[in-house]
Enzyme design. Sequence first.
Site, PDB file in Angstrom:
ATOM      1  CE  LYS A  32      -4.445   1.069   0.246  1.00 39.98           C
ATOM      2  NZ  LYS A  32      -5.604   0.287  -0.221  1.00 39.98           N
TER       3      LYS A  32
HETATM    4  P1  NAD Z   1     -12.899   8.418  -2.279  1.00 44.98           P
HETATM    5  O1  NAD Z   1     -11.867   9.417  -1.957  1.00 44.98           O
HETATM    6  O2  NAD Z   1     -13.364   8.235  -3.676  1.00 44.98           O
HETATM    7  O3  NAD Z   1     -14.204   8.661  -1.407  1.00 44.98           O
HETATM    8  C1  NAD Z   1     -14.218   8.836  -0.026  1.00 44.98           C
HETATM    9  C2  NAD Z   1     -15.517   9.549   0.311  1.00 44.98           C
HETATM   10  O4  NAD Z   1     -15.664   9.612   1.727  1.00 44.98           O
HETATM   11  C3  NAD Z   1     -15.545  10.998  -0.205  1.00 44.98           C
HETATM   12  O5  NAD Z   1     -16.798  11.271  -0.781  1.00 44.98           O
HETATM   13  C4  NAD Z   1     -15.304  11.821   1.056  1.00 44.98           C
HETATM   14  O6  NAD Z   1     -15.883  13.104   0.977  1.00 44.98           O
HETATM   15  C5  NAD Z   1     -15.963  10.946   2.110  1.00 44.98           C
HETATM   16  N1  NAD Z   1     -15.425  11.172   3.439  1.00 44.98           N
HETATM   17  C6  NAD Z   1     -14.143  11.391   3.794  1.00 44.98           C
HETATM   18  N2  NAD Z   1     -14.048  11.571   5.111  1.00 44.98           N
HETATM   19  C7  NAD Z   1     -15.306  11.443   5.608  1.00 44.98           C
HETATM   20  C8  NAD Z   1     -15.864  11.511   6.892  1.00 44.98           C
HETATM   21  N3  NAD Z   1     -15.117  11.762   7.943  1.00 44.98           N
HETATM   22  N4  NAD Z   1     -17.193  11.319   7.028  1.00 44.98           N
HETATM   23  C9  NAD Z   1     -17.969  11.067   5.960  1.00 44.98           C
HETATM   24  N5  NAD Z   1     -17.494  10.990   4.698  1.00 44.98           N
HETATM   25  C10 NAD Z   1     -16.178  11.173   4.536  1.00 44.98           C
HETATM   26  O7  NAD Z   1     -12.340   7.036  -1.666  1.00 44.98           O
HETATM   27  P2  NAD Z   1     -12.743   5.568  -2.074  1.00 44.98           P
HETATM   28  O8  NAD Z   1     -11.811   5.109  -3.121  1.00 44.98           O
HETATM   29  O9  NAD Z   1     -14.209   5.471  -2.267  1.00 44.98           O
HETATM   30  O10 NAD Z   1     -12.316   4.787  -0.732  1.00 44.98           O
HETATM   31  C11 NAD Z   1     -13.158   4.732   0.409  1.00 44.98           C
HETATM   32  C12 NAD Z   1     -12.722   3.555   1.283  1.00 44.98           C
HETATM   33  O11 NAD Z   1     -12.784   2.353   0.522  1.00 44.98           O
HETATM   34  C13 NAD Z   1     -11.287   3.627   1.825  1.00 44.98           C
HETATM   35  O12 NAD Z   1     -11.245   3.017   3.098  1.00 44.98           O
HETATM   36  C14 NAD Z   1     -10.505   2.781   0.831  1.00 44.98           C
HETATM   37  O13 NAD Z   1      -9.320   2.248   1.391  1.00 44.98           O
HETATM   38  C15 NAD Z   1     -11.524   1.702   0.546  1.00 44.98           C
HETATM   39  N6  NAD Z   1     -11.302   0.975  -0.713  1.00 44.98           N
HETATM   40  C16 NAD Z   1     -11.275   1.629  -1.915  1.00 44.98           C
HETATM   41  C17 NAD Z   1     -11.096   0.892  -3.085  1.00 44.98           C
HETATM   42  C18 NAD Z   1     -11.138   1.531  -4.447  1.00 44.98           C
HETATM   43  O14 NAD Z   1     -11.136   0.778  -5.448  1.00 44.98           O
HETATM   44  N7  NAD Z   1     -11.193   2.833  -4.585  1.00 44.98           N
HETATM   45  C19 NAD Z   1     -10.910  -0.494  -3.019  1.00 44.98           C
HETATM   46  C20 NAD Z   1     -10.951  -1.122  -1.780  1.00 44.98           C
HETATM   47  C21 NAD Z   1     -11.157  -0.380  -0.632  1.00 44.98           C
END
Ligand code: NAD
Length: 476
Positions: free
Chosen positions: A107
């Site tokens: 990561k």
């Molecule tokens: P992203 O940046 O696209 O979205 C995150 C969202 O959460 C945003 O809309 C942001 O405004 C919101 N957010 C941030 N802090 C917040 C808070 N305190 N309260 C409420 N909302 C909040 O990120 P993502 O890619 O969707 O990732 C989200 C989670 O999923 C992370 O934990 C990431 O590790 C996990 N994840 C992502 C992927 C991927 O393919 N993108 C894959 C596996 C896991």
Amino acid sequence: MLASNEPSFRQSVDIMFNRAAALLDLPPGLEEKIRVCNSTYVVRFGVRLRGQIHTFTGYRSVHSEHMEPVKGGIRYALSVDQDEVEALAALMTYKCALVEVPFGGSKGGLCIDPRVWNEEELERITRRFAYELIKRDLINPSQNVPAPDMGTSEREMAWIADQYRRMATTDINARACVTGKPLNAGGIAGRVEATGRGIQFALREFFRHPEDVARAHLDGSLAGKRIIIQGLGNVGYHAAKFLSEDDDCRIVGIIERDGAILDPGGLPVERVKAHLNETGGVRGFPGAEYVADGMSVLTEDCDILIPAAMEGVINLANVHRIRAPLIVEAANGPITAGADEVLRGKGTVIIPDLFANAGGVTVSYFEWVKNLSHIRFGRLQRRQEETRHHLLVEELERLSADRGLGWTLSPGFKEKYLRGAGELELVRSGLDDTMRGAYQAMREVWLGRKDVPDLRIAAYIVAIQRVAASYRALGL
Ligand code: NAD
């Protein structure tokens, strides 16, 4: 955000690992070898922006190289530190093992608020960070392959791929150095939606087993279930969209950075997303109740709670008030080890992160294979498949006409059946198959062993056994 009596994110992951490892009979020393993070590279680099030099701190952790390349996203957030990156790298190892994706865990992260910088500045920062990682083989198609995570998207992946191509001009597999790229830069159909789509497939598979649904004190199908989701970013938006549009779930609450909105009748996800893009938040969304303290909505009544933003949001401070009987960990590590224990005591069923959000890495694997084979999935067989389907339909129609049987095919059947699968259909099919297979593997352990209390321990057991088998095959 976490109380001082709570373990850090990495310690939480280790505690969960230890719980599972204690139920396994691993050779002495192997447990420790699997648990520890192999290496973490920390880089501090300067970029001249807005007339002065700004210094940024970035990380790339490699948790386990029992399979190579190692794989894991790159996160842009102010919360990024060594503890967080190592926790996420460890989760990647177990996740890949659980969904049988042949990668080790890694990561990366950059301690930055991406909203503070414009696109051109972000490109310069990203290229410089990528340069530091590429020259140490921490980005490389055969050794270490990043992907998007919180705060990054296909845009950053395209910059990283281009930076690698500029530095490794003779590497014919250069495009496979990173996944989650845009389609026109070597990406794959269905990658952007993959993690959210995986959440949908995970929930569908869960609801195929009435016995499992009953354990969560729920009944019936997914249709009509009331969902609260935190984070309407890549993962949360797609999960909410698919579950409401395809499975008739009601999204009764959406929590974002600036608060939450509620509507017991169901929120229109597409319109909320447009509002979020326009205004930067959910406040002021017409027709919904606005709650300024968004975190409090995690404890509202619903059937399924989907934290899809960040780690540690369900912790010892709020866990006693959580009412959802089923929680799907779309984010990585949204429940601390302490809260996990409390929820288990309450009988809450948790579909754990290493399974629930594995859709992203699964489709990343497909993209990596596509890049190495230099051909789009379905390109060779699509028309041939259509020709064979045509033959069958024509034969049926001829038989019906010759014998005066008067058969007619159902409306829409011919169109659907005759169309050969393109890349998107194949990717979705591979993802569905992967999620079902991984759930079955977890479920077998969950229901089959009396000493396994929940799906998380079951998932860790499956993953640890597979990593241990790889290490044994390597002679360790
Ligand atoms: P992203 O940046 O696209 O979205 C995150 C969202 O959460 C945003 O809309 C942001 O405004 C919101 N957010 C941030 N802090 C917040 C808070 N305190 N309260 C409420 N909302 C909040 O990120 P993502 O890619 O969707 O990732 C989200 C989670 O999923 C992370 O934990 C990431 O590790 C996990 N994840 C992502 C992927 C991927 O393919 N993108 C894959 C596996 C896991």
